[in-house]
Design a protein around this motif. Structure first.
Motif, PDB file in Angstrom:
ATOM      1  N   ALA A 178      -7.657  -3.608   3.936  1.00 47.49           N
ATOM      2  CA  ALA A 178      -6.837  -2.410   3.739  1.00 47.49           C
ATOM      3  C   ALA A 178      -6.621  -1.691   5.064  1.00 47.49           C
ATOM      4  CB  ALA A 178      -7.518  -1.489   2.732  1.00 47.49           C
ATOM      5  N   SER A 179      -5.822  -0.626   4.995  1.00 54.99           N
ATOM      6  CA  SER A 179      -5.487   0.133   6.190  1.00 54.99           C
ATOM      7  C   SER A 179      -4.865  -0.800   7.241  1.00 54.99           C
ATOM      8  CB  SER A 179      -6.740   0.838   6.744  1.00 54.99           C
ATOM      9  OG  SER A 179      -6.441   1.736   7.757  1.00 54.99           O
ATOM     10  N   LEU A 212      -1.438   8.832  -0.896  1.00 58.35           N
ATOM     11  CA  LEU A 212      -0.139   8.172  -1.093  1.00 58.35           C
ATOM     12  C   LEU A 212       0.593   8.779  -2.290  1.00 58.35           C
ATOM     13  CD1 LEU A 212      -1.193   4.448  -0.423  1.00 58.35           C
ATOM     14  CD2 LEU A 212       0.217   5.903   1.052  1.00 58.35           C
ATOM     15  N   THR A 248      -3.527  -5.450   1.987  1.00 55.46           N
ATOM     16  CA  THR A 248      -2.611  -4.429   1.500  1.00 55.46           C
ATOM     17  C   THR A 248      -2.090  -3.642   2.685  1.00 55.46           C
ATOM     18  OG1 THR A 248      -2.204  -2.708  -0.123  1.00 55.46           O
ATOM     19  CG2 THR A 248      -4.353  -2.612   1.000  1.00 55.46           C
ATOM     20  N   ARG A 294      -1.910  -2.017   9.481  1.00 50.94           N
ATOM     21  CA  ARG A 294      -0.869  -1.223  10.132  1.00 50.94           C
ATOM     22  C   ARG A 294       0.348  -2.041  10.563  1.00 50.94           C
ATOM     23  NH1 ARG A 294      -4.184   3.236  11.750  1.00 50.94           N
ATOM     24  NH2 ARG A 294      -5.039   3.862   9.740  1.00 50.94           N
ATOM     25  N   ASN A 300      -3.516   5.471  -3.282  1.00 50.22           N
ATOM     26  CA  ASN A 300      -4.668   6.371  -3.131  1.00 50.22           C
ATOM     27  C   ASN A 300      -4.145   7.789  -3.331  1.00 50.22           C
ATOM     28  OD1 ASN A 300      -3.811   7.475  -0.571  1.00 50.22           O
ATOM     29  ND2 ASN A 300      -4.527   5.597   0.419  1.00 50.22           N
ATOM     30  N   LYS A 330     -10.061   2.161  -8.785  1.00 52.94           N
ATOM     31  CA  LYS A 330     -10.483   2.255  -7.388  1.00 52.94           C
ATOM     32  C   LYS A 330     -11.552   3.340  -7.274  1.00 52.94           C
ATOM     33  CE  LYS A 330      -7.929   2.046  -3.032  1.00 52.94           C
ATOM     34  NZ  LYS A 330      -6.712   2.520  -2.387  1.00 52.94           N
ATOM     35  N   ARG A 361      -8.249   2.123  10.297  1.00 55.44           N
ATOM     36  CA  ARG A 361      -9.025   3.336  10.603  1.00 55.44           C
ATOM     37  C   ARG A 361     -10.204   3.023  11.517  1.00 55.44           C
ATOM     38  NH1 ARG A 361      -8.830   7.266   5.231  1.00 55.44           N
ATOM     39  NH2 ARG A 361      -6.694   6.706   4.650  1.00 55.44           N
ATOM     40  N   ASP A 419       0.849  -1.188   0.000  1.00 53.31           N
ATOM     41  CA  ASP A 419       0.000   0.000   0.000  1.00 53.31           C
ATOM     42  C   ASP A 419       0.886   1.238   0.000  1.00 53.31           C
ATOM     43  OD1 ASP A 419      -2.512   1.239   0.122  1.00 53.31           O
ATOM     44  OD2 ASP A 419      -2.464   1.379   2.299  1.00 53.31           O
ATOM     45  N   PHE A 464     -11.358  -0.913   5.609  1.00 54.68           N
ATOM     46  CA  PHE A 464     -10.223  -0.222   6.219  1.00 54.68           C
ATOM     47  C   PHE A 464     -10.114  -0.599   7.701  1.00 54.68           C
ATOM     48  CE2 PHE A 464      -8.987   3.690   3.487  1.00 54.68           C
ATOM     49  CZ  PHE A 464      -9.199   2.987   2.305  1.00 54.68           C
ATOM     50  N   THR A 504      -1.588  -1.201  -4.058  1.00 61.03           N
ATOM     51  CA  THR A 504      -2.706  -0.259  -3.952  1.00 61.03           C
ATOM     52  C   THR A 504      -2.125   1.126  -3.706  1.00 61.03           C
ATOM     53  OG1 THR A 504      -2.937  -0.778  -1.593  1.00 61.03           O
ATOM     54  CG2 THR A 504      -4.461  -1.877  -3.105  1.00 61.03           C
TER      55      THR A 504
HETATM   56  C1  E4P Z   1      -6.405   1.178   0.702  1.00 55.93           C
HETATM   57  O1  E4P Z   1      -6.299   0.796  -0.448  1.00 55.93           O
HETATM   58  C2  E4P Z   1      -5.837   2.426   1.214  1.00 55.93           C
HETATM   59  O2  E4P Z   1      -4.867   2.897   0.321  1.00 55.93           O
HETATM   60  C3  E4P Z   1      -5.108   2.276   2.527  1.00 55.93           C
HETATM   61  O3  E4P Z   1      -5.020   0.943   2.937  1.00 55.93           O
HETATM   62  C4  E4P Z   1      -5.477   3.253   3.565  1.00 55.93           C
HETATM   63  O4  E4P Z   1      -4.706   3.012   4.698  1.00 55.93           O
HETATM   64  P1  E4P Z   1      -4.437   4.077   5.844  1.00 55.93           P
HETATM   65  O5  E4P Z   1      -5.587   4.040   6.778  1.00 55.93           O
HETATM   66  O6  E4P Z   1      -3.180   3.600   6.493  1.00 55.93           O
HETATM   67  O7  E4P Z   1      -4.304   5.422   5.174  1.00 55.93           O
END
Ligand code: E4P
Length: 218
Positions: A167-168, A31, A187, A170, A28, A87, A136, A6, A133, A26
Motif C-alpha cells: 500500500a501507499s 480518501l 494498491t 506512489r 480509508n 480494514k 510513507r 486506492d 505502507f 482500497t
Molecule cells: C492503504 O490501503 C491506504 O489506503 C493507502 O495506500 C495509503 O496511502 P498514502 O500513503 O498515499 O495515503
C-alpha cells in the motif's frame, strides 16, 4: 499480482475497471473525506456503489479503536456486500478484532503496517491481507521495499495464508519493484497504474505506423 486501486473516487474506479485489469479497491477514512463522504449512511452507500462497479475485494475501514466498537462496525460493513474486506488498524485492539473476525468468517485487511513484526502478528491473528505502507516509509528515508522483502520471507517461511497488499504506492516503479519482490497485491492511485503503460517509444512507434498508413489513403 493483483491490482487494487486506492481511492474512493467513483470515476477513477470506473476508469480503472474499464481497463479490465482491476482486482479490487482500497479506501480509508481520508480518501472518503476527500470525496466529501461523511456519516454512516453516506459511507455505507458509497461502499455499496463501489461494490456495484468492481467485482473484487473492497476494503472498508473501521473508525472505532476499541475491540467492541471495531467488531460492531466491522460486522455491519461485512453485511453490506460479500466482497467487503474489513480494514482494521495495527493496534492491540485491532489484533483482537482481527482474530474475532477470522473466527467468524469475516475477511480482514490489517492496515498501517510499518514493520515485519506487525505483519507477523497480523498474520498470526488470521488477517486476509496485511498492508505495508511503502510510500510513507520512503517519505521518512526508510526503505519501503525492504519491508516488502522482509514480510515476503517471513510469510514464505511459515506458509501463512495472509496476502501481502503493498500500500501507499506512489508510482509505477513502486508497482514494478513490489512485483519483483513477490507482493501478492498492490494498491495505488490511477496515475501509478496508467504510468505502467507509458513508454515514449510506444508513442513514437504508433505515430509512425499511423503516418505511414495515412500515406496509402491518398
Ligand atoms: C492503504 O490501503 C491506504 O489506503 C493507502 O495506500 C495509503 O496511502 P498514502 O500513503 O498515499 O495515503
Amino acid at each position: 499480482m493483483k491490482f487494487f486501486i486506492d481511492t474512493a473516487n467513483l470515476d477513477q474506479i470506473r476508469e480503472a475497471q474499464s481497463l479490465g485489469i482491476l482486482d479490487g479497491v482500497t479506501t480509508n477514512p481520508s480518501l472518503m473525506a476527500k470525496e466529501g463522504i461523511f456519516g454512516d449512511a453516506a459511507v455505507k452507500a458509497h461502499y455499496q456503489a463501489i461494490c456495484d462497479i468492481v467485482d473484487g475485494d473492497v476494503s472498508a475501514e473501521v473508525i472505532a479503536t476499541d475491540f467492541e466498537g471495531m467488531v460492531k462496525e466491522g460486522e455491519a460493513l461485512a453485511e453490506l456486500h460479500e466482497n467487503i474486506v474489513v480494514k482494521v488498524p495495527m493496534i492491540p485492539e485491532g489484533v483482537k478484532a482481527i482474530r474475532h473476525f477470522t473466527d467468524h468468517g469475516i475477511r480482514t485487511n490489517c492496515t498501517l503496517i510499518f514493520s515485519a513484526g506487525q505483519a507477523l502478528i497480523a498474520a498470526k491473528a488470521g488477517a486476509s491481507y496485511v498492508s505495508p505502507f511503502i510510500g510513507r516509509l520512503d517519505d521518512i528515508s526508510s526503505d519501503g521495499m525492504d519491508l516488502i522483502e522482509g514480510i515476503r520471507t517471513i510469510f514464505d517461511n511459515y506458509d501463512f495464508g495472509t496476502e501481502i497488499l503493498a500500500a501507499s504506492v506512489r508510482g509505477p516503479m513502486h508497482i514494478l519493484e513490489c512485483a519483483r519482490l513477490g507482493a501478492d497485491v498492490m494498491t495505488g492511485p490511477l496515475s501509478a497504474i496508467m504510468g505502467l503503460m507509458k513508454h515514449p517509444l510506444t508513442d513514437i512507434g504508433l505515430a509512425q505506423f499511423l503516418a505511414d498508413h495515412a500515406k496509402g489513403q491518398h
